[in-house]
Motif scaffolding. Structure first.
Motif, PDB file in Angstrom:
ATOM      1  N   ARG A   1       0.832  -1.211   0.000  1.00  0.00           N
ATOM      2  CA  ARG A   1       0.000   0.000   0.000  1.00  0.00           C
ATOM      3  C   ARG A   1       0.864   1.257   0.000  1.00  0.00           C
TER       4      ARG A   1
ATOM      5  N   GLU B   1       2.615   1.672  -3.488  1.00  0.00           N
ATOM      6  CA  GLU B   1       1.682   2.175  -4.511  1.00  0.00           C
ATOM      7  C   GLU B   1       1.348   3.642  -4.273  1.00  0.00           C
ATOM      8  N   LYS B   2       1.255   4.024  -3.004  1.00  0.00           N
ATOM      9  CA  LYS B   2       0.969   5.411  -2.651  1.00  0.00           C
ATOM     10  C   LYS B   2       2.127   6.316  -3.093  1.00  0.00           C
TER      11      LYS B   2
ATOM     12  N   GLN C   1       4.282   5.667  -5.532  1.00  0.00           N
ATOM     13  CA  GLN C   1       4.279   5.726  -7.004  1.00  0.00           C
ATOM     14  C   GLN C   1       3.222   6.706  -7.498  1.00  0.00           C
ATOM     15  N   ARG C   2       2.069   6.694  -6.886  1.00  0.00           N
ATOM     16  CA  ARG C   2       0.987   7.593  -7.291  1.00  0.00           C
ATOM     17  C   ARG C   2       1.399   9.046  -7.072  1.00  0.00           C
TER      18      ARG C   2
ATOM     19  N   THR D   1       3.870  10.059  -9.768  1.00  0.00           N
ATOM     20  CA  THR D   1       3.160  10.291 -11.027  1.00  0.00           C
ATOM     21  C   THR D   1       2.528  11.676 -11.023  1.00  0.00           C
ATOM     22  N   LYS D   2       1.887  12.043  -9.934  1.00  0.00           N
ATOM     23  CA  LYS D   2       1.239  13.346  -9.846  1.00  0.00           C
ATOM     24  C   LYS D   2       2.271  14.476  -9.826  1.00  0.00           C
TER      25      LYS D   2
END
Length: 144
Positions: A125, A128-129, A131-132, A135-136
């Motif tokens: 979790r 993934e957080k 990576q997100r 990306t932003k």
């Protein structure tokens, strides 16, 4: 008219005893017809929960505890006036009382056992957080 469709089963082999049900009829507000002011179609069904022997002692204690705010002298009361016919209102009140007693005599749910979240799930979790977020962050037009 027909015969009442009893016995009204609470749960398992336990049902409402017809002899212990107290019925009262009065004029109902709501839809009627030419005989609206002359027929007593509203039904009040009363059941002496404190004095009954029809329920097992455990169920009775549970019901008395859970319905304490609705009881008047150990008696539970249910009304029905949805239908124009007294007979249908009697059916509705009896079914409603049986459903209410089934709900309040049910055993309490098993307590939830708290489990620890596995480390792998938590790490995934957070990964993934991250990576997100990257990306932003990459979307901002600072580099152009």
């Amino acid at each position: 008219m027909g015969v009442m469709s009893g016995p009204y089963v609470i749960r398992g082999s336990v049902s409402l005893p017809e002899a212990e049900l107290m019925w009262r009829f009065s004029r109902s507000s709501g839809p009627g017809g030419q005989h609206v002011n002359t027929s007593d179609s509203q039904v009040e069904l009363r059941f002496d929960l404190a004095a009954t022997d029809a329920l097992p002692e455990v169920w009775k204690a549970r019901a008395l505890e859970r319905l304490a705010s609705r009881l008047v002298g150990g008696v539970i009361s249910v009304r029905a006036s949805e239908h124009r016919s007294q007979w249908r209102n009697r059916e509705t009140a009896a079914v409603r009382l049986a459903a209410l007693l089934a709900e309040v005599t049910a055993p309490p749910p098993k307590p939830r056992i708290k489990r620890k979240i596995p480390r792998g799930i938590n790490e995934r979790r957070l990964r993934e957080k991250k990576q997100r977020g990257d990306t932003k962050r990459g979307r901002s037009g600072r580099d152009w």
